[in-house]
Design a protein around this motif. Structure first.
Motif, PDB file in Angstrom:
ATOM      1  N   ARG A 177     -33.038  -1.098 -13.931  1.00  0.00           N
ATOM      2  CA  ARG A 177     -33.977  -0.631 -14.965  1.00  0.00           C
ATOM      3  C   ARG A 177     -34.568  -1.807 -15.738  1.00  0.00           C
ATOM      4  O   ARG A 177     -35.758  -1.798 -16.086  1.00  0.00           O
ATOM      5  CB  ARG A 177     -33.278   0.334 -15.930  1.00  0.00           C
ATOM      6  CG  ARG A 177     -33.001   1.684 -15.308  1.00  0.00           C
ATOM      7  CD  ARG A 177     -32.716   2.766 -16.325  1.00  0.00           C
ATOM      8  NE  ARG A 177     -32.377   4.017 -15.662  1.00  0.00           N
ATOM      9  CZ  ARG A 177     -33.280   4.859 -15.164  1.00  0.00           C
ATOM     10  NH1 ARG A 177     -34.568   4.584 -15.262  1.00  0.00           N
ATOM     11  NH2 ARG A 177     -32.891   5.977 -14.573  1.00  0.00           N
TER      12      ARG A 177
ATOM     13  N   GLU B  77     -35.119  -4.833 -14.605  1.00  0.00           N
ATOM     14  CA  GLU B  77     -36.140  -5.456 -13.758  1.00  0.00           C
ATOM     15  C   GLU B  77     -37.404  -4.607 -13.707  1.00  0.00           C
ATOM     16  O   GLU B  77     -38.516  -5.125 -13.776  1.00  0.00           O
ATOM     17  CB  GLU B  77     -35.589  -5.683 -12.344  1.00  0.00           C
ATOM     18  CG  GLU B  77     -36.564  -6.379 -11.427  1.00  0.00           C
ATOM     19  CD  GLU B  77     -35.968  -6.758 -10.075  1.00  0.00           C
ATOM     20  OE1 GLU B  77     -36.735  -6.944  -9.114  1.00  0.00           O
ATOM     21  OE2 GLU B  77     -34.730  -6.863  -9.970  1.00  0.00           O
ATOM     22  N   HIS B  78     -37.236  -3.293 -13.596  1.00  0.00           N
ATOM     23  CA  HIS B  78     -38.384  -2.371 -13.535  1.00  0.00           C
ATOM     24  C   HIS B  78     -39.216  -2.446 -14.811  1.00  0.00           C
ATOM     25  O   HIS B  78     -40.453  -2.523 -14.759  1.00  0.00           O
ATOM     26  CB  HIS B  78     -37.876  -0.940 -13.315  1.00  0.00           C
ATOM     27  CG  HIS B  78     -38.924   0.117 -13.460  1.00  0.00           C
ATOM     28  ND1 HIS B  78     -39.979   0.255 -12.584  1.00  0.00           N
ATOM     29  CD2 HIS B  78     -39.087   1.090 -14.401  1.00  0.00           C
ATOM     30  CE1 HIS B  78     -40.747   1.276 -12.966  1.00  0.00           C
ATOM     31  NE2 HIS B  78     -40.225   1.790 -14.063  1.00  0.00           N
ATOM     32  N   GLU B  79     -38.540  -2.440 -15.957  1.00  0.00           N
ATOM     33  CA  GLU B  79     -39.240  -2.383 -17.243  1.00  0.00           C
ATOM     34  C   GLU B  79     -39.815  -3.736 -17.654  1.00  0.00           C
ATOM     35  O   GLU B  79     -40.898  -3.805 -18.241  1.00  0.00           O
ATOM     36  CB  GLU B  79     -38.296  -1.854 -18.325  1.00  0.00           C
ATOM     37  CG  GLU B  79     -37.947  -0.374 -18.125  1.00  0.00           C
ATOM     38  CD  GLU B  79     -36.724   0.062 -18.913  1.00  0.00           C
ATOM     39  OE1 GLU B  79     -36.224  -0.763 -19.717  1.00  0.00           O
ATOM     40  OE2 GLU B  79     -36.271   1.212 -18.738  1.00  0.00           O
TER      41      GLU B  79
ATOM     42  N   PHE C 184     -39.283  -3.365  -8.295  1.00  0.00           N
ATOM     43  CA  PHE C 184     -39.253  -1.910  -8.493  1.00  0.00           C
ATOM     44  C   PHE C 184     -40.428  -1.398  -9.324  1.00  0.00           C
ATOM     45  O   PHE C 184     -40.297  -0.434 -10.083  1.00  0.00           O
ATOM     46  CB  PHE C 184     -37.918  -1.519  -9.146  1.00  0.00           C
ATOM     47  CG  PHE C 184     -36.710  -2.082  -8.436  1.00  0.00           C
ATOM     48  CD1 PHE C 184     -36.455  -1.752  -7.113  1.00  0.00           C
ATOM     49  CD2 PHE C 184     -35.855  -2.966  -9.072  1.00  0.00           C
ATOM     50  CE1 PHE C 184     -35.358  -2.276  -6.443  1.00  0.00           C
ATOM     51  CE2 PHE C 184     -34.744  -3.495  -8.411  1.00  0.00           C
ATOM     52  CZ  PHE C 184     -34.498  -3.157  -7.093  1.00  0.00           C
ATOM     53  N   GLY C 185     -41.590  -2.029  -9.156  1.00  0.00           N
ATOM     54  CA  GLY C 185     -42.761  -1.652  -9.941  1.00  0.00           C
ATOM     55  C   GLY C 185     -43.236  -0.222  -9.762  1.00  0.00           C
ATOM     56  O   GLY C 185     -43.550   0.452 -10.745  1.00  0.00           O
TER      57      GLY C 185
ATOM     58  N   LEU D 220     -38.822   4.484 -10.219  1.00  0.00           N
ATOM     59  CA  LEU D 220     -37.400   4.536  -9.920  1.00  0.00           C
ATOM     60  C   LEU D 220     -37.014   5.940  -9.482  1.00  0.00           C
ATOM     61  O   LEU D 220     -37.388   6.923 -10.134  1.00  0.00           O
ATOM     62  CB  LEU D 220     -36.565   4.142 -11.146  1.00  0.00           C
ATOM     63  CG  LEU D 220     -36.738   2.712 -11.671  1.00  0.00           C
ATOM     64  CD1 LEU D 220     -35.867   2.492 -12.897  1.00  0.00           C
ATOM     65  CD2 LEU D 220     -36.418   1.688 -10.602  1.00  0.00           C
TER      66      LEU D 220
ATOM     67  N   LEU E 279     -34.782   2.627  -3.421  1.00  0.00           N
ATOM     68  CA  LEU E 279     -34.733   1.293  -4.031  1.00  0.00           C
ATOM     69  C   LEU E 279     -34.732   0.222  -2.947  1.00  0.00           C
ATOM     70  O   LEU E 279     -35.348  -0.837  -3.096  1.00  0.00           O
ATOM     71  CB  LEU E 279     -33.476   1.147  -4.905  1.00  0.00           C
ATOM     72  CG  LEU E 279     -33.408   2.010  -6.173  1.00  0.00           C
ATOM     73  CD1 LEU E 279     -32.072   1.802  -6.873  1.00  0.00           C
ATOM     74  CD2 LEU E 279     -34.556   1.674  -7.127  1.00  0.00           C
TER      75      LEU E 279
END
Length: 611
Positions: free
Chosen positions: A299, A301-303, A311-312, A315, A324
């Protein structure tokens, strides 16, 4: 010695361990000893030359390592005068000598045995008085590559892991993938690149983020060498399970690969190849396994990184992390201007359709389809994997689609392409034959739309099956029989899988049935929506929303309207729906005749009983 006989022989070591070890712990002894004997046999022909070179260069005050590696002819070495057979000559000091022998290996091999926690097992065997007997048992078998090739050795390791996993109630399928599935995936990766891969001296990279024992990488390497023995495939991987990682690393050492490319750790939370891009990739991530343990890292890394990270697009739900891994592979694709990439990943049915418009899963599907990355999805037969009987699918994605594939997705239903195994292995009861793999490869490589024609005789028994490509004539029906046609390979435009979810509102009414109007803001004077009557409709992207609304909604709810602010775009791939073939029931008169026949027989029996 064939693979089954070799596996049985190694398995017989379990007879020595019974009583002192639980069944679940047999693998902790047998796997590292098998690896040790394999390495021992590989180094045996050059043993004397290596020792002489090591002594000479050490006496000259030089670093002996590069010279010793050259003499060994491998990417590893051992500088001890001992080998497994010589260990048998000193029964009283077997433990100390075995430790000394392990320490004389090059650092990469020592790391393999550290992952196995081999020292713990040696101490335990010594205390139980079993160390000499176990070592002697392994010293007797010949695992030199001239007797047991790399492919056969890989099958031996997989067979042993499967047995140990069954004994300890673990999931064997987490560690490896059936070889015929890998062969199919490798065919799909390479079939469009025949011209490039045939060139002498061509070098390509391949990566598996869930490497297990290295089976996928090994089969890919074997396939390329068969196709072009002047080609070279540089292998990269990452693996979380220590024992699988140790076997993979040992296997790569023997194959001459750079084992620094095989990394230990969790791919999702700690990417072992953060700056690498690859030509080809393969993966069989665990099915339906939650990713709660790595949720914080993922999360974050995504945010924080968005599309600059892995993970753009979105999720998936925490209960299934397989998508993933798909996004991780997307991030490892070589840019199209540098030659691009192609990868294959095995997923269960859930990523095809789970999650409505706006959900993480739908956004990931939207990303790969709108960016024209999906080449094909192939449905495999059920009961193909060792730990599950569920439906599975191979996704093939590429950022270098050939011109005739651009903007399109091919779906292939290979679920009927199997033969029954003589003996089940866990949940695995079916396997794909070479002909089945060749058929699917041909359909994909030729980008063919096709149907499967099943010829039935007068009694309804199958007599033949034939793949009918688009434009070909289907076979004729035998006398009294018929030919059943079912879709086998279909081609769709990317947008065929997209839809808009529209929110349909109905007016709120007071006790007298009058429409309640808004009193302030932008809704002042407009009908208020009744949340109890709110509904949604999915409109295909190819359809006009207003035209759909007028046709499908207004005739049934004349006071309804669309709240356009709540409209969401979603994507799903309803695979089974596209391949469903409706079979009409038998004529009613035929069913009635059968019922009458059964009823008459029952009445006759009743009369006989009452007589």
């Amino acid at each position: 010695m064939n693979q089954q006989a070799l596996s049985a022989f190694i398995w017989s070591v379990a007879d020595l361990l019974r009583g002192d070890y639980k069944q679940a712990d047999y693998g902790k002894v047998i796997l590292p000893f098998t690896v040790l004997r394999r390495l021992d046999c590989v180094l045996e022909p050059t043993k004397e030359a290596v020792l002489a070179e090591h002594a000479a260069k050490t006496a000259q005050g030089m670093n002996p390592e590069p010279f010793v590696l050259r003499k060994a002819g491998q990417t590893f070495y051992n500088t001890s005068k001992l080998d497994m057979r010589k260990l048998m000559g000193d029964q009283d000091n077997i433990a100390q000598n075995l430790f000394a022998y392990i320490q004389a290996f090059s650092p990469d091999v020592r790391d393999v045995f550290e992952r196995f926690e081999f020292a713990v097992q040696v101490d335990r065997l010594a205390k139980a008085g079993l160390l000499y007997q176990v070592t002697e048992k392994f010293a007797r078998i010949d695992l030199h590559p001239s007797k047991v090739d790399n492919h056969q050795m890989g099958l031996v390791f997989e067979e042993l892991i499967r047995k140990f996993a069954e004994l300890s109630n673990e999931t064997a399928g987490e560690h490896f993938t059936p070889r015929e599935v890998i062969r199919l995936m490798v065919n799909l990766l390479f079939v469009e690149d025949d011209a490039i891969l045939s060139k002498p001296g061509v070098v390509r990279t391949i990566y598996d983020p869930t490497a297990g024992t290295g089976g996928m990488l090994s089969v890919a390497g074997e396939h390329l060498v068969e196709h072009n023995d002047k080609a070279s495939l540089v292998m990269y991987g990452q693996e979380l399970n220590p024992e699988s990682y140790a076997i993979c690393k040992a296997d790569m050492l023997i194959k001459g690969q750079d084992v620094a490319n095989i990394v230990f750790g969790n791919t999702l939370s700690d990417d072992g190849h953060p700056h690498e891009k690859f030509d080809y990739m393969l993966s069989n991530p665990p099915f339906g396994v939650e990713w709660k343990k790595v949720e914080k890292a993922v999360r974050t890394e995504h945010e924080s990184q968005g599309f600059n990270g892995r993970f753009g697009p979105g999720l998936p739900r925490v209960s299934d992390g397989s998508l993933l891994f798909l996004m991780h592979l997307l991030s490892k694709m070589r840019p199209a201007v540098d030659g691009g990439s192609r990868f294959g990943i095995v997923l269960n049915g859930s990523p095809l359709f789970t999650g409505g418009a706006g959900s993480g899963e739908s956004e990931i599907r939207r990303y790969v389809l709108e960016n024209d990355l999906v080449e094909a999805i192939v449905a495999l037969p059920t009961d193909m994997f060792y730990n599950t009987g569920i439906s599975t699918y191979v996704w093939v994605l590429s950022n270098r689609k050939p011109a005739h594939r651009k903007g399109k997705v091919q779906l292939i239903d290979a679920s009927s392409f199997w033969r029954k195994m003589r003996k089940s292995l866990g949940s695995k009861r079916k396997e794909m034959g070479d002909d089945d793999i060749a058929t699917v490869t041909k359909l994909f490589g030729g980008f063919h739309a096709a149907k499967l024609a099943t010829v039935l005789d007068a009694d309804g028994n199958e007599t033949a099956r034939r793949v009918v490509l688009e434009g070909e004539q289907s076979p004729g029906a035998p006398e009294g029989g018929k030919v059943r046609l079912a879709p086998l390979s279909l081609v769709f435009p990317n947008e065929a899988f997209g839809y808009r979810t529209i929110t349909v509102e109905r007016p709120l009414r007071d006790d007298r049935g009058r429409i309640v109007l808004g009193e302030r803001g932008k809704n002042k004077g407009k009908p208020q929506a009744d949340s109890a009557l709110r509904d949604t409709e999915n409109v295909p992207l190819s359809e006009d929303v207003v035209a759909y609304f007028r046709r499908e909604v207004l005739p049934h709810a004349g006071d309804a309207w669309i709240d356009h602010e709540k409209t969401r775009v979603g994507y799903e791939i309803p695979f089974n729906r596209h391949f469903y073939v409706f079979e009409p029931p038998r004529p009613l008169a035929e069913i009635d005749a059968d019922l009458k026949q059964v009823t008459d027989r029952i009445l006759t029996m009743i009369r006989e009983l009452s007589a």
